[in-house]
Design an enzyme around this catalytic site. Sequence first.
Site, PDB file in Angstrom:
ATOM      1  N   ARG A   1       0.857  -1.188   0.000  1.00  0.00           N
ATOM      2  CA  ARG A   1       0.000   0.000   0.000  1.00  0.00           C
ATOM      3  C   ARG A   1       0.895   1.240   0.000  1.00  0.00           C
ATOM      4  NH1 ARG A   1      -3.514  -2.588  -1.746  1.00  0.00           N
ATOM      5  NH2 ARG A   1      -5.571  -3.016  -0.903  1.00  0.00           N
TER       6      ARG A   1
ATOM      7  N   HIS B   1      -1.238  -0.315  -9.968  1.00  0.00           N
ATOM      8  CA  HIS B   1      -1.982  -1.212  -9.068  1.00  0.00           C
ATOM      9  C   HIS B   1      -2.462  -2.462  -9.824  1.00  0.00           C
ATOM     10  CE1 HIS B   1      -4.384  -1.291  -5.061  1.00  0.00           C
ATOM     11  NE2 HIS B   1      -4.132  -2.521  -5.481  1.00  0.00           N
TER      12      HIS B   1
HETATM   13  P1  NAP Z   1      -1.802 -10.903   5.485  1.00  0.00           P
HETATM   14  O1  NAP Z   1      -1.856 -12.360   5.162  1.00  0.00           O
HETATM   15  O2  NAP Z   1      -2.784 -10.337   6.444  1.00  0.00           O
HETATM   16  O3  NAP Z   1      -0.316 -10.596   5.984  1.00  0.00           O
HETATM   17  C1  NAP Z   1       0.036  -9.357   6.495  1.00  0.00           C
HETATM   18  C2  NAP Z   1       1.445  -9.433   7.050  1.00  0.00           C
HETATM   19  O4  NAP Z   1       1.811  -8.130   7.499  1.00  0.00           O
HETATM   20  C3  NAP Z   1       1.560 -10.381   8.249  1.00  0.00           C
HETATM   21  O5  NAP Z   1       2.785 -11.063   8.209  1.00  0.00           O
HETATM   22  C4  NAP Z   1       1.515  -9.409   9.421  1.00  0.00           C
HETATM   23  O6  NAP Z   1       2.152  -9.875  10.607  1.00  0.00           O
HETATM   24  C5  NAP Z   1       2.285  -8.244   8.850  1.00  0.00           C
HETATM   25  N1  NAP Z   1       2.017  -7.025   9.621  1.00  0.00           N
HETATM   26  C6  NAP Z   1       0.831  -6.400   9.854  1.00  0.00           C
HETATM   27  N2  NAP Z   1       0.988  -5.342  10.656  1.00  0.00           N
HETATM   28  C7  NAP Z   1       2.308  -5.287  10.946  1.00  0.00           C
HETATM   29  C8  NAP Z   1       3.099  -4.440  11.770  1.00  0.00           C
HETATM   30  N3  NAP Z   1       2.561  -3.418  12.446  1.00  0.00           N
HETATM   31  N4  NAP Z   1       4.422  -4.699  11.855  1.00  0.00           N
HETATM   32  C9  NAP Z   1       4.988  -5.739  11.196  1.00  0.00           C
HETATM   33  N5  NAP Z   1       4.283  -6.575  10.410  1.00  0.00           N
HETATM   34  C10 NAP Z   1       2.969  -6.367  10.283  1.00  0.00           C
HETATM   35  O7  NAP Z   1      -1.932 -10.028   4.145  1.00  0.00           O
HETATM   36  P2  NAP Z   1      -1.613 -10.475   2.650  1.00  0.00           P
HETATM   37  O8  NAP Z   1      -2.722 -11.269   2.085  1.00  0.00           O
HETATM   38  O9  NAP Z   1      -0.244 -11.061   2.603  1.00  0.00           O
HETATM   39  O10 NAP Z   1      -1.650  -9.056   1.917  1.00  0.00           O
HETATM   40  C11 NAP Z   1      -0.763  -7.999   2.293  1.00  0.00           C
HETATM   41  C12 NAP Z   1      -1.202  -6.707   1.639  1.00  0.00           C
HETATM   42  O11 NAP Z   1      -0.943  -6.735   0.228  1.00  0.00           O
HETATM   43  C13 NAP Z   1      -2.709  -6.421   1.693  1.00  0.00           C
HETATM   44  O12 NAP Z   1      -3.091  -5.914   2.945  1.00  0.00           O
HETATM   45  C14 NAP Z   1      -2.875  -5.402   0.590  1.00  0.00           C
HETATM   46  O13 NAP Z   1      -2.695  -4.121   1.121  1.00  0.00           O
HETATM   47  C15 NAP Z   1      -1.739  -5.723  -0.392  1.00  0.00           C
HETATM   48  N6  NAP Z   1      -2.229  -6.223  -1.697  1.00  0.00           N
HETATM   49  C16 NAP Z   1      -1.871  -5.548  -2.826  1.00  0.00           C
HETATM   50  C17 NAP Z   1      -2.303  -5.996  -4.062  1.00  0.00           C
HETATM   51  C18 NAP Z   1      -1.867  -5.302  -5.329  1.00  0.00           C
HETATM   52  O14 NAP Z   1      -2.363  -5.621  -6.413  1.00  0.00           O
HETATM   53  N7  NAP Z   1      -0.943  -4.369  -5.259  1.00  0.00           N
HETATM   54  C19 NAP Z   1      -3.099  -7.142  -4.158  1.00  0.00           C
HETATM   55  C20 NAP Z   1      -3.456  -7.789  -2.985  1.00  0.00           C
HETATM   56  C21 NAP Z   1      -3.008  -7.334  -1.756  1.00  0.00           C
HETATM   57  P3  NAP Z   1       1.597 -11.153  11.414  1.00  0.00           P
HETATM   58  O15 NAP Z   1       2.020 -12.335  10.566  1.00  0.00           O
HETATM   59  O16 NAP Z   1       2.277 -11.091  12.717  1.00  0.00           O
HETATM   60  O17 NAP Z   1       0.098 -11.002  11.481  1.00  0.00           O
END
Ligand code: NAP
Length: 310
Positions: free
Chosen positions: A225, A273
Amino acid sequence: MTLTILMAAGPGNWERYRDPLMAALATAGVAADLVQEAAPESVDYIVYAPSAALQDFTPYTRCKAVLSLWAGVERIVGNATLTQPLCRMVDPALTMGMVEWVLGHALRHHLGLDAYIVNPNRIWNPDCPPLARDRKVAMLGTGALGEASARALQSLQFHVEGWSRSPKSLPGLVTHHGRDGLKAALRGADIVVTLLPRTPETENTLNAETLGWMKPGAVILNPGRGALIDDEALLAALDSGQIGHATLDVFRVEPLPRDHPFWAHPRVTVTPHIAADTRPDTSAEVIAENIRRGEASEPFINLVDRKRGY
Ligand code: NAP
């Protein structure tokens, strides 16, 4: 009983999702009417994207869950009218798309491909790039997308270190967590990938101080993001050479305004994006499975923790 499932996902998504969703619901053994409009008190589940007109969930008194088509839920998680469980999207095909985007852009910079593809001065420089095993990659976020991307990079022998909010044990992957762990993850990193959700805690994770912890000339890939990075600090770090290149897929304001300095900067690559889209066929199966679970009184998968914000 035939369920009423409201598709509140903005223009275009009805045509993309109607047939895959109906097929997946039938396969899951769920009898349902999928509709674009319904009396709120008759709705059992809502399939949701933030582009929908629906913003007030108060009248949906029978709704058992709101099922997001998006992986990132920052635009809905703080909605005070949403008291129903919220599930985010974890779609195997979306994950594959993200892995491909991360690998492609990491290899571009690792191999220095620009020097050959864009070589206006026809320079013959026979220096070989190092091997992937000699490059450190910091994967900020080791969730669904971060871990899959880390594993793909590891399969090419990149030295990957992960960073998450809570302590994590992922076989074969060096992991760090919390504020203190960020420095260890970034220290000496050649490539940094940001796959964190947008929350108040993750805003400006990469800032003037933390950008200085990476190896001089490091590359940033941000498909997470826009708000994860302090734009001004990044521009300053690019101009000083501390950061060699930033490949950015997400921005604080989207579409990225025409006059934003990222567009013109010679060491910034903007992708609009497109890193990873939710794919109707595979995501329909995830949604149908959650509705099946709801009806069987089984716990939902991919449930958002409203306090954590992701
Ligand atoms: P996820 O499974 O919820 O994983 C999020 C990760 O971030 C987890 O490892 C979490 O830690 C870590 N995290 C959250 N808050 C944190 C903090 N304060 N300090 C350190 N680490 C932190 O999410 P995901 O499915 O991998 O997706 C991640 C992000 O990718 C989404 O939220 C979205 O914004 C983005 N995204 C972008 C696109 C695009 O096309 N550009 C597409 C899809 C998603 P824990 O393991 O400890 O919970």
